[in-house]
Design an enzyme around this catalytic site. Structure first.
Site, PDB file in Angstrom:
ATOM      1  N   LYS A 178       6.432  -2.099   1.900  1.00  0.00           N
ATOM      2  CA  LYS A 178       5.263  -1.512   2.580  1.00  0.00           C
ATOM      3  C   LYS A 178       4.052  -2.426   2.448  1.00  0.00           C
ATOM      4  CE  LYS A 178       3.166   3.066   3.269  1.00  0.00           C
ATOM      5  NZ  LYS A 178       3.308   3.089   4.712  1.00  0.00           N
TER       6      LYS A 178
ATOM      7  N   LEU B 277      11.097   1.200   7.141  1.00  0.00           N
ATOM      8  CA  LEU B 277      10.568   1.646   5.860  1.00  0.00           C
ATOM      9  C   LEU B 277      11.322   2.905   5.436  1.00  0.00           C
ATOM     10  CD1 LEU B 277       8.222   1.093   3.777  1.00  0.00           C
ATOM     11  CD2 LEU B 277       7.070   3.013   4.878  1.00  0.00           C
TER      12      LEU B 277
ATOM     13  N   TYR C 279       0.823  -1.207   0.000  1.00  0.00           N
ATOM     14  CA  TYR C 279       0.000   0.000   0.000  1.00  0.00           C
ATOM     15  C   TYR C 279       0.852   1.250   0.000  1.00  0.00           C
ATOM     16  CZ  TYR C 279       0.719   0.936   5.046  1.00  0.00           C
ATOM     17  OH  TYR C 279       1.251   1.236   6.272  1.00  0.00           O
TER      18      TYR C 279
ATOM     19  N   GLU D 179      11.904   2.489  14.287  1.00  0.00           N
ATOM     20  CA  GLU D 179      11.051   3.590  13.812  1.00  0.00           C
ATOM     21  C   GLU D 179       9.798   3.641  14.663  1.00  0.00           C
ATOM     22  OE1 GLU D 179       9.803   2.721   9.712  1.00  0.00           O
ATOM     23  OE2 GLU D 179       9.869   0.594  10.188  1.00  0.00           O
TER      24      GLU D 179
HETATM   25  N1  PDD Z   1       2.868   5.041   7.245  1.00  0.00           N
HETATM   26  N2  PDD Z   1       7.536   3.757   8.802  1.00  0.00           N
HETATM   27  C1  PDD Z   1       6.396   3.050   8.806  1.00  0.00           C
HETATM   28  C2  PDD Z   1       6.385   1.729   9.498  1.00  0.00           C
HETATM   29  C3  PDD Z   1       5.251   3.549   8.164  1.00  0.00           C
HETATM   30  O1  PDD Z   1       4.118   2.831   8.159  1.00  0.00           O
HETATM   31  C4  PDD Z   1       5.312   4.815   7.516  1.00  0.00           C
HETATM   32  C5  PDD Z   1       4.136   5.397   6.786  1.00  0.00           C
HETATM   33  C6  PDD Z   1       6.522   5.520   7.555  1.00  0.00           C
HETATM   34  C7  PDD Z   1       6.695   6.860   6.901  1.00  0.00           C
HETATM   35  O2  PDD Z   1       6.746   6.752   5.483  1.00  0.00           O
HETATM   36  P1  PDD Z   1       6.231   7.940   4.549  1.00  0.00           P
HETATM   37  O3  PDD Z   1       6.986   9.158   4.957  1.00  0.00           O
HETATM   38  O4  PDD Z   1       6.572   7.498   3.183  1.00  0.00           O
HETATM   39  O5  PDD Z   1       4.744   8.074   4.806  1.00  0.00           O
HETATM   40  C8  PDD Z   1       7.616   4.959   8.197  1.00  0.00           C
HETATM   41  C9  PDD Z   1       1.682   5.474   6.551  1.00  0.00           C
HETATM   42  C10 PDD Z   1       1.516   6.963   6.534  1.00  0.00           C
HETATM   43  C11 PDD Z   1       0.477   4.757   7.110  1.00  0.00           C
HETATM   44  O6  PDD Z   1       0.617   3.563   7.355  1.00  0.00           O
HETATM   45  O7  PDD Z   1      -0.589   5.350   7.283  1.00  0.00           O
END
Ligand code: PDD
Length: 285
Positions: free
Chosen positions: A148, A205, A35, A180
């Protein structure tokens, strides 16, 4: 849920109550799906290229077929934003391997594609002003966090543990070091003003917001160290913050009950949030 929402499912724009996926879809049966989440401001998509590049990488790591071209994905995003009159919020996109009888081996079928919108105040979120409180918990996730996938039970459990502790989120710890946040990347700012965030690898991620924020920080002459850090180092830091597509830069003011800095939103976090919003609106499409 807003019942009037229009959802995209495999080529169709449907009222959300009619938007359905088979029980044999591997996303449902096996979390065999990836996703992306993008923020929408003034009806425009932030960091679209970064998110679609990462989507292509997630698909390729899992030998999953792309459901359509990136140009078509952009058209679907725009159509969905239009049909839902979305000015501010997010678009959620999910690709699953597709529909097949249950078997661990990958079937050779066509992928499923689902997108929906969520209206939300992403710019003036309360957390940006007050900062967030986090707890630390063991990172119990699988070993390919660079992909992801929709396997989100461990982060959900983490959010619930944070909630139960009266906090906003959890930072995940593995072998003594922070990986994270449950759904964001984690950072601290040292006494010298250096930003520290975990180096990329299969343990975290590769945040699209992370890449942009580190670029803007370096352009603003802020020093950056990409390395693991401990909860103890974070608790003694001048500032702490997280980044994600929907949080942008979210200040952290408390970790496991210990106040960070003076317990208020830090200057660097505030400044980076402003720069991020200003700069990413310039490239929003
Ligand atoms: N989550 N780390 C994890 C485990 C994440 O699920 C996300 C993003 C990030 C940040 O990635 P980005 O800057 O590309 O959004 C880091 C999304 C926003 C979610 O699951 O809603």
């Amino acid at each position: 849920m807003s019942m009037s929402r229009i959802v995209y499912v495999n080529g169709e724009y449907l009222p959300e109550t009619d938007a359905k996926i088979s029980v044999f879809d591997r996303g449902f049966l096996m979390a065999d799906a990836v996703y992306e989440v993008t923020s929408i401001i003034d009806g425009k998509i932030l960091a679209f290229d970064g998110h679609t590049e990462r989507l292509e990488r997630s698909l390729s790591e899992l030998d999953m077929k792309a459901p359509c071209s990136i140009d078509e994905l952009l058209d679907i995003h725009r159509e969905l934003i239009k049909r839902n009159n979305l000015t501010e919020g997010l678009v959620y996109l999910q690709v699953t391997r597709g529909i097949a009888d249950r078997d661990f081996a990958y079937p050779d079928v066509e992928p499923s594609l689902v997108l929906f919108t969520q209206a939300k105040n992403v710019v003036n979120s309360p957390i940006a002003k007050t900062g967030m409180k986090v707890i630390s918990i063991p990172d119990i996730r699988w070993g390919r966090r660079d992909i992801k996938t929709v396997q989100l039970l461990a982060p959900s459990m983490g959010k619930m543990a944070a909630k139960a502790a009266g906090c906003d989120d959890a930072w995940l710890v593995e072998d003594g070091f922070v990986t994270e946040g449950t759904s964001n990347n984690a950072y601290i700012v040292t006494a010298e003003g250096t930003i520290v965030t975990r180096n990329l690898g299969t343990e975290i991620l590769a945040g699209i917001t992370r890449a942009a924020v580190l670029r803007y920080a370096s352009e603003a002459q802020i020093k950056i160290e990409e390395r693991p850090f401990t909860i103890e180092e974070a608790q003694a830091a001048k500032e702490a913050f997280v980044t994600s597509a929907t949080t942008f830069v979210g200040p952290v003011i408390e970790i496991d009950g210990a106040q960070i800095g003076d317990g208020k939103v830090g200057d660097i976090a505030r400044r980076l949030r402003e720069i991020y919003l200003e700069e990413s609106l310039k490239t929003a499409i």
